[in-house]
Design a protein around this motif. Structure first.
Motif, mmCIF file in Angstrom:
data_model
loop_
_atom_site.group_PDB
_atom_site.id
_atom_site.type_symbol
_atom_site.label_atom_id
_atom_site.label_comp_id
_atom_site.label_asym_id
_atom_site.label_seq_id
_atom_site.Cartn_x
_atom_site.Cartn_y
_atom_site.Cartn_z
ATOM 1 N N VAL A 13 -8.598 11.129 0.568
ATOM 2 C CA VAL A 13 -9.733 10.851 1.514
ATOM 3 C C VAL A 13 -9.460 10.038 2.873
ATOM 4 C CG1 VAL A 13 -12.033 9.927 1.245
ATOM 5 C CG2 VAL A 13 -10.777 10.360 -0.696
ATOM 6 N N ARG A 14 -9.578 10.746 3.721
ATOM 7 C CA ARG A 14 -9.404 10.046 5.331
ATOM 8 C C ARG A 14 -10.536 9.284 5.538
ATOM 9 N NH1 ARG A 14 -5.590 14.328 8.361
ATOM 10 N NH2 ARG A 14 -4.269 14.568 6.534
ATOM 11 N N ARG A 15 -10.271 8.339 6.485
ATOM 12 C CA ARG A 15 -11.130 7.189 6.662
ATOM 13 C C ARG A 15 -12.809 7.929 7.004
ATOM 14 N NH1 ARG A 15 -8.327 3.871 10.115
ATOM 15 N NH2 ARG A 15 -6.256 5.503 9.965
ATOM 16 N N GLY A 16 -13.638 7.071 6.452
ATOM 17 C CA GLY A 16 -14.908 7.482 6.645
ATOM 18 C C GLY A 16 -15.854 6.930 5.683
ATOM 19 N N ALA A 38 -7.587 6.933 -0.974
ATOM 20 C CA ALA A 38 -7.601 6.635 0.309
ATOM 21 C C ALA A 38 -6.733 6.817 1.222
ATOM 22 C CB ALA A 38 -8.412 5.364 0.815
ATOM 23 N N GLU A 39 -6.488 7.588 2.328
ATOM 24 C CA GLU A 39 -5.331 7.674 2.940
ATOM 25 C C GLU A 39 -4.677 6.215 3.492
ATOM 26 O OE1 GLU A 39 -3.613 10.906 6.157
ATOM 27 O OE2 GLU A 39 -5.714 9.910 6.535
ATOM 28 N N ASP A 43 -8.167 2.431 -3.700
ATOM 29 C CA ASP A 43 -8.549 1.852 -2.283
ATOM 30 C C ASP A 43 -9.788 2.479 -1.696
ATOM 31 O OD1 ASP A 43 -6.429 0.025 -1.784
ATOM 32 O OD2 ASP A 43 -5.151 1.946 -1.459
ATOM 33 N N ILE A 44 -10.656 2.881 -2.586
ATOM 34 C CA ILE A 44 -12.046 3.336 -2.228
ATOM 35 C C ILE A 44 -13.090 2.052 -2.181
ATOM 36 C CG2 ILE A 44 -14.087 4.952 -2.682
ATOM 37 C CD1 ILE A 44 -11.278 6.217 -1.926
ATOM 38 N N ASN A 45 -13.716 1.927 -1.013
ATOM 39 C CA ASN A 45 -14.842 0.786 -1.240
ATOM 40 C C ASN A 45 -16.082 1.361 -1.300
ATOM 41 O OD1 ASN A 45 -12.876 -1.577 -0.152
ATOM 42 N ND2 ASN A 45 -12.606 -0.080 1.718
ATOM 43 N N ALA A 56 0.911 -1.206 0.190
ATOM 44 C CA ALA A 56 -0.276 -0.288 -0.019
ATOM 45 C C ALA A 56 0.816 1.495 0.008
ATOM 46 C CB ALA A 56 -0.813 -0.157 1.306
ATOM 47 N N LEU A 57 2.077 1.316 0.870
ATOM 48 C CA LEU A 57 2.704 2.300 0.546
ATOM 49 C C LEU A 57 3.545 2.754 -0.650
ATOM 50 C CD1 LEU A 57 4.443 4.635 2.459
ATOM 51 C CD2 LEU A 57 5.931 2.823 3.233
#
Length: 125
Positions: free
Chosen positions: A54-57, A73-74, A104-106, A6-7
């Motif tokens: 995009v931060r978690r949420g 996604a962050e 990484d956007i669900n 991911a990094l």
């Protein structure tokens, strides 16, 4: 190992933006810092070559219309776009010279009227 991968992907995305000299925007619907509290607000303000982190949420559906953007996604598996009606993510009207990356956007669809997770319309890029 998954974190390392991911990094590496994130660094690759950031490198693409740096080469394009785009701006970095943060989206947060919680207590963390963010330029915007909705994804659509960030997409509307962003220009070609920008990165939207995009931060978690959990977030509302959004549409990207003829813009070269990276929306990431962050942290993997920490961002959800939810739809009850229609599509979660719509990418449309990309010219041949433009591209969009969503990473990484669900997507969570619920309800009988949720159509699709990601809808691509009239894209040449």
């Amino acid at each position: 190992m998954r974190t390392l991968i991911a990094l590496i992907v994130a660094l690759g995305l950031f490198a693409q933006v740096a080469l394009a000299q785009g701006q970095v925007w943060f989206v947060s619907n919680g207590l963390e810092f963010g330029h915007f509290d909705t994804l659509q607000g960030a997409v509307d303000a962003a220009g070609d070559g920008d990165l939207i982190v995009v931060r978690r949420g959990h977030y509302a559906p959004f549409t990207i219309d003829n813009k070269s953007l990276i929306v990431a996604a962050e942290f993997p598996e920490s961002v959800w776009v939810e739809t009850v009606l229609g599509n979660a993510i719509t990418i449309k009207n990309l010219s041949a010279a433009r591209s969009t990356v969503v990473s990484d956007i669900n997507v969570f669809k619920f309800g009988a009227d949720a159509v699709s997770g990601v809808l691509l319309i009239d894209n040449q890029g």
